[in-house]
Design an enzyme around this catalytic site. Structure first.
Site, PDB file in Angstrom:
ATOM      1  N   ASP A 109       0.900  -1.127  -0.151  1.00 44.66           N
ATOM      2  CA  ASP A 109       0.168  -0.109  -0.175  1.00 44.66           C
ATOM      3  C   ASP A 109       0.903   1.245   0.106  1.00 44.66           C
ATOM      4  OD1 ASP A 109      -2.081   1.868   0.349  1.00 44.66           O
ATOM      5  OD2 ASP A 109      -2.476   1.194   2.263  1.00 44.66           O
ATOM      6  N   LYS A 137      -1.423  -1.696  -4.651  1.00 45.10           N
ATOM      7  CA  LYS A 137      -2.294  -0.480  -4.658  1.00 45.10           C
ATOM      8  C   LYS A 137      -1.966   0.680  -5.552  1.00 45.10           C
ATOM      9  CE  LYS A 137      -5.254  -1.284  -0.650  1.00 45.10           C
ATOM     10  NZ  LYS A 137      -5.611  -0.966   0.573  1.00 45.10           N
ATOM     11  N   ASP A 165      -6.828  -9.372   5.872  1.00 46.82           N
ATOM     12  CA  ASP A 165      -7.615  -9.125   7.096  1.00 46.82           C
ATOM     13  C   ASP A 165      -8.137  -7.873   7.245  1.00 46.82           C
ATOM     14  OD1 ASP A 165      -5.317  -8.229   8.132  1.00 46.82           O
ATOM     15  OD2 ASP A 165      -6.218  -8.283   9.925  1.00 46.82           O
ATOM     16  N   ARG A 171      -9.614 -13.156   6.505  1.00 45.44           N
ATOM     17  CA  ARG A 171      -8.566 -14.055   5.832  1.00 45.44           C
ATOM     18  C   ARG A 171      -8.680 -15.173   5.091  1.00 45.44           C
ATOM     19  NH1 ARG A 171      -3.853 -11.451   7.804  1.00 45.44           N
ATOM     20  NH2 ARG A 171      -4.011 -10.700  10.198  1.00 45.44           N
TER      21      ARG A 171
HETATM   22  P1  IMP Z   1       2.061  -0.493   3.545  1.00 45.58           P
HETATM   23  O1  IMP Z   1       3.262  -0.517   4.724  1.00 45.58           O
HETATM   24  O2  IMP Z   1       1.290   0.683   3.812  1.00 45.58           O
HETATM   25  O3  IMP Z   1       2.596  -0.889   2.408  1.00 45.58           O
HETATM   26  O4  IMP Z   1       1.086  -1.626   4.048  1.00 45.58           O
HETATM   27  C1  IMP Z   1       1.254  -2.935   4.088  1.00 45.58           C
HETATM   28  C2  IMP Z   1       0.476  -3.833   5.120  1.00 45.58           C
HETATM   29  O5  IMP Z   1      -0.563  -3.075   5.305  1.00 45.58           O
HETATM   30  C3  IMP Z   1       0.201  -5.165   4.214  1.00 45.58           C
HETATM   31  O6  IMP Z   1       1.215  -6.033   4.458  1.00 45.58           O
HETATM   32  C4  IMP Z   1      -1.048  -5.566   4.927  1.00 45.58           C
HETATM   33  O7  IMP Z   1      -0.919  -6.092   6.154  1.00 45.58           O
HETATM   34  C5  IMP Z   1      -1.940  -4.092   5.134  1.00 45.58           C
HETATM   35  N1  IMP Z   1      -2.523  -3.664   4.318  1.00 45.58           N
HETATM   36  C6  IMP Z   1      -2.723  -2.395   3.207  1.00 45.58           C
HETATM   37  N2  IMP Z   1      -3.678  -2.516   2.667  1.00 45.58           N
HETATM   38  C7  IMP Z   1      -4.283  -3.530   2.942  1.00 45.58           C
HETATM   39  C8  IMP Z   1      -6.207  -3.737   2.481  1.00 45.58           C
HETATM   40  O8  IMP Z   1      -6.512  -3.273   1.494  1.00 45.58           O
HETATM   41  N3  IMP Z   1      -6.363  -5.069   3.123  1.00 45.58           N
HETATM   42  C9  IMP Z   1      -5.817  -5.490   4.176  1.00 45.58           C
HETATM   43  N4  IMP Z   1      -4.586  -5.251   4.664  1.00 45.58           N
HETATM   44  C10 IMP Z   1      -4.017  -4.223   4.149  1.00 45.58           C
HETATM   45 MG    MG Z   2      -2.893  -6.880   8.025  1.00 38.79          MG
END
Ligand code: IMP
Ligand code: MG
Length: 186
Positions: A109, A137, A165, A171
């Site tokens: 994300d 994303k 989740d 999940r």
């Molecule tokens: P980031 O650090 O913002 O890239 O987020 C990564 C982590 O956030 C992922 O490994 C997920 O555990 C969680 N995450 C981000 N977006 C989603 C989503 O749409 N659904 C579920 N978990 C998400």
């Molecule tokens: Mg998570």
């Protein structure tokens, strides 16, 4: 397609990636990885908990003697946005020195989790380090991410299923769906 019990859950919205689409893409990634790692079987590093379903399917789609390890990271809070503060909750058992490491991630994300992980794993001097993320994303990355393998690029909606989740639920949904319920408080 047969109706799923998840169709009746008011917190779940449209399917973003259907089961058969997941299956086909995971098979294709498996073929690509089999070719790319033919002469240097990788150590798959699954990032728990979200990657457990993807890793299980992906590992069986790779026709090489892979090894498997897992680590668990948590960004603080249980809501739907990453805090950017990541900690290792369970570390690897395997020494990464000289290994060909393939990190298996559920979703990227902001990219903050991945950029933290990459730095932390590179410090252990693997021979190579690549990332295979099931979902990315679009246009959400706040940290530079170097993703060699990507399953699907999806819009920014919060999604659940296939390992993903919200507050530990959903999940086990077999496809990937938009979550449209209330956002849990951290
Ligand atoms: P980031 O650090 O913002 O890239 O987020 C990564 C982590 O956030 C992922 O490994 C997920 O555990 C969680 N995450 C981000 N977006 C989603 C989503 O749409 N659904 C579920 N978990 C998400
Ligand atoms: Mg998570």
């Amino acid at each position: 397609m047969t109706a799923s019990r998840w169709d009746d859950d008011p917190d779940l919205g449209p399917i973003v990636v259907a089961e058969e689409v997941l299956r086909a893409r995971v098979a294709a990634l498996g073929e690509e990885l089999t070719a790319d790692y033919e002469d240097r079987p990788p150590l798959l590093v699954g990032v728990l908990k979200g990657a457990f379903v993807f890793m299980s399917d992906l590992s069986r789609a790779i026709r090489l003697p892979v090894e498997i390890d897992v680590m668990a990271v948590a960004s603080y809070g249980s809501g739907t946005t990453s805090s950017g503060v990541v900690r290792i909750v369970k570390d690897l058992d395997t020494d990464l020195t000289g290994r060909h490491v393939l990190v298996v991630e559920d979703i990227v994300d902001s990219g903050l989790t991945l950029s933290y992980l990459r730095r932390s794993l590179l410090a252990r001097e693997p021979a190579s380090l690549e990332v295979c993320a099931l979902l990315v994303k679009e246009s959400r990355q706040r940290a530079p991410v170097d993703l060699r393998y990507v399953g699907f690029r999806i819009p920014g909606d919060f999604v659940v299923g296939y390992g993903l989740d919200v507050a530990e639920r959903y999940r086990n949904v077999p496809d990937i769906r938009i979550y449209q319920g209330a956002v849990p408080v951290d």
